[in-house]
Each structure stands twice: as structure tokens, then as C-alpha cells.
Scaffold this motif. Structure first.
Motif, short mmCIF file in Angstrom:
data_model
loop_
_atom_site.label_atom_id
_atom_site.label_comp_id
_atom_site.label_asym_id
_atom_site.label_seq_id
_atom_site.Cartn_x
_atom_site.Cartn_y
_atom_site.Cartn_z
N TRP A 32 22.86 43.90 39.08
CA TRP A 32 21.76 44.38 39.92
C TRP A 32 20.41 44.40 39.24
O TRP A 32 19.40 44.74 39.86
CB TRP A 32 22.10 45.79 40.43
N VAL A 35 17.42 42.38 40.92
CA VAL A 35 16.84 42.99 42.13
C VAL A 35 16.08 44.26 41.80
O VAL A 35 15.01 44.51 42.36
CB VAL A 35 17.90 43.38 43.18
N HIS A 39 12.19 44.87 42.71
CA HIS A 39 11.65 45.92 43.55
C HIS A 39 10.64 46.78 42.80
O HIS A 39 9.68 47.28 43.39
CB HIS A 39 12.76 46.78 44.13
N ARG A 53 16.73 50.33 49.07
CA ARG A 53 16.34 48.92 49.03
C ARG A 53 17.49 48.01 48.65
O ARG A 53 17.46 46.81 48.89
CB ARG A 53 15.20 48.72 48.04
N ILE A 54 18.50 48.56 48.02
CA ILE A 54 19.65 47.77 47.60
C ILE A 54 20.90 48.46 48.10
O ILE A 54 21.60 49.13 47.35
CB ILE A 54 19.70 47.64 46.07
N LYS A 106 12.69 34.10 41.68
CA LYS A 106 12.59 34.30 43.13
C LYS A 106 12.08 33.05 43.83
O LYS A 106 12.61 32.63 44.85
CB LYS A 106 11.68 35.48 43.43
N HIS B 10 28.19 37.09 43.64
CA HIS B 10 27.12 37.55 44.51
C HIS B 10 27.26 36.87 45.85
O HIS B 10 26.32 36.27 46.36
CB HIS B 10 25.75 37.18 43.96
N CYS B 15 21.05 41.11 51.41
CA CYS B 15 20.24 42.26 51.12
C CYS B 15 18.76 41.94 51.28
O CYS B 15 18.36 41.10 52.07
CB CYS B 15 20.56 42.79 49.72
N SER B 16 17.98 42.62 50.55
CA SER B 16 16.53 42.56 50.72
C SER B 16 15.96 41.26 50.15
O SER B 16 16.68 40.40 49.67
CB SER B 16 15.95 43.77 50.01
N GLY B 18 14.66 40.68 47.47
CA GLY B 18 14.96 40.48 46.05
C GLY B 18 16.20 39.64 45.81
O GLY B 18 16.49 39.23 44.69
N CYS B 19 16.90 39.35 46.89
CA CYS B 19 18.16 38.66 46.75
C CYS B 19 18.07 37.27 46.17
O CYS B 19 18.97 36.81 45.49
CB CYS B 19 18.86 38.60 48.08
N GLU B 22 18.60 37.52 42.54
CA GLU B 22 19.99 37.61 42.13
C GLU B 22 20.74 36.31 42.36
O GLU B 22 21.58 35.91 41.57
CB GLU B 22 20.70 38.74 42.88
#
Lengths: 123, 123
Positions: A32, A35, A39, A53-54, A106, B10, B15-16, B18-19, B22
DNA sequence: GCACATAGTGTCAAAATGGATACCGTTAGT
DNA sequence: ACTAACGGTATCCATTTTGACACTATGTGC
């Protein structure tokens, strides 16, 4: 100090040039951390704000990952002496310096994965 | 079950935002993938050439990581029908597109942890 | 005197990961 | 007949990581 100079056994960093890649990876790796860091780029968050958020992270895991990030000096943890407790997490300077890396991850993900996972297809 | 990719990693990316972080991480994560990718940035390599560049990786692990990278479409595997066998690995286009990410990781590592690892010291 | 809220801890067990080691198949060399 | 070369597999086992779930502390409101 278990750095490069260890004669027989090398722990992590003293291998080939590619090692700094692995070393950096080892910091933001952990189910995690990516992420979480992402955030926190937006600013300070409380424990439960991160959880929101997660959604899939468990309390234990979140605590865990936050602790590791803290030990690695990537985030700062600020506890307020209140009841109920209030704990704020934010990026440290070192953590902030990872911004480019996080964003690179990202952007690549957004561009090349466009929100679905190739390995899911067979499932 | 020692198969190629680990769907438990994963698999759910629901999710958000931010995924994608990940998700990208999950592709280059795995003890040796980062270094492998890094070395392949230089060009095509045979199996044993990679082994030489990463002395600590075992044969099983190297095969494994290469397979996962292949499944994820990051590298191409080319087998020559010869004896003894000859197998070449190179970055796919998708893999090549990760160059910026790999280099971001490497640059951060070089700049910010330059051979000092907090978690290694006090064992 | 009970529940609620926040930010955790503790324990146990399952699952994933990694290492050691031995084996496979083909052909050329001796 | 035996060995080496290359790129793997197969099997077993130890370690690490993760998940489920229950438990804690304390001040406030009812």
C-alpha cells in the motif's frame, strides 16, 4: 554499519549499478505504500482519512505501512494529545522528493494500463 | 503453486486514482524485476548474460521473474532452435516505455540514498 | 454504566515469496 | 561412454507478508 563495505555478504545496495533501482523500489514497495504516498502528495491526512481513500486496506496493514514509511523517513507522524486521538501524517522532505517518482509511476500507469489490469483477463 | 504471475497481488484496481501507482508498481515489483529491466535498457541479453550481471539471482528466480515480465508484456523472449539453447531477452515496446520510470527510480536512489540505508543499520 | 469515536495492538493462520538442490534434453567434443 | 554447454523444470522447505478478527485506551454524551 552494514553498507557497501561488507566483505562477504551484501545486503542490498552494493551490487551492480541497477541496485539503486531496487533500493528505491524497496522503499515504496509494500502493498500500500505507493497509494499512501500518492494520497499524501495532496497534503496532510489523518489516519482515518487515509483509510477512507484506500478502502481495501485493513487497519493493521495501514498502521504497518505507515510505520515503515516513517522508519524510512518518507513521512512524518504527528500525534495530538487529545481524546479521541488525532494523528496526522504528511510527507517529509525526503518523501516529497519522491514526488517525481510517484508521478512517473502514476503517469505510466494511466497511459499504459488505462485503468485495467492485463493479468486479470484470465481470471 | 509456483506459477508465473501472482493474481493475488493487486488484482483489484477498483480503488482511488492512486491505483495506477500501485498497478505500475506491481509490474516492476518482484525482487529482481527492477534490475532486470534496468540491464535490458542497454539492449538484448541472453539468459546467462543476465545471470552474470546479477550474480545473486538464482536460476529459478531469474526464469521466474523473466516469465512474469514476459506475461506482463514488458519483455520479449526469443528462442533460437539450437543446441545448446539460445534465448534472448529484450524490452518490448511497452517495456521500453517504462524507461522513464526505471530511470526515475534510479536517479532518486542515486541522489537520495547514495549508499546509506536506514533499515539496514540497527539489526 | 454504556456506547461511540479514533488510532491503534495482539494473535493466529493462510498465502505469497524466495532459496537450495537436483534433474532434463540435445548435440558436440574427447 | 561420458562430459560440458545452455536454459530451463520440479520439489521441498523456510521466511515473509498479508488477512481476519478481537482487544485496548479515554473522554464525551446519553
Amino acid at each position: 554499519m552494514d553498507t557497501v563495505s561488507s566483505p562477504g555478504r551484501h545486503s542490498r545496495l552494493d551490487c551492480s549499478p541497477g541496485c539503486s533501482v531496487e533500493a528505491t523500489l524497496s522503499l515504496i514497495d509494500g502493498k500500500w505504500k505507493g497509494v499512501i504516498l500518492f494520497h499524501l502528495l495532496d497534503g496532510t491526512l489523518r489516519f482515518n482519512e487515509i483509510r477512507k481513500r484506500i478502502p481495501d486496506v485493513t487497519q493493521r496493514m495501514l498502521t504497518n505501512q505507515l510505520r515503515e514509511l516513517e522508519v524510512d523517513g518518507l513521512i512524518a507522524r504527528r500525534v495530538y494529545a487529545q481524546v479521541p486521538p488525532k494523528v496526522e501524517y504528511s510527507l517529509s522532505e525526503r518523501g516529497r522528493s519522491l514526488e517525481a517518482v510517484i508521478l512517473a509511476l502514476k503517469h505510466w500507469g494511466d497511459a499504459h494500463l488505462h485503468l485495467f489490469h492485463p493479468r486479470d483477463s484470465a481470471a
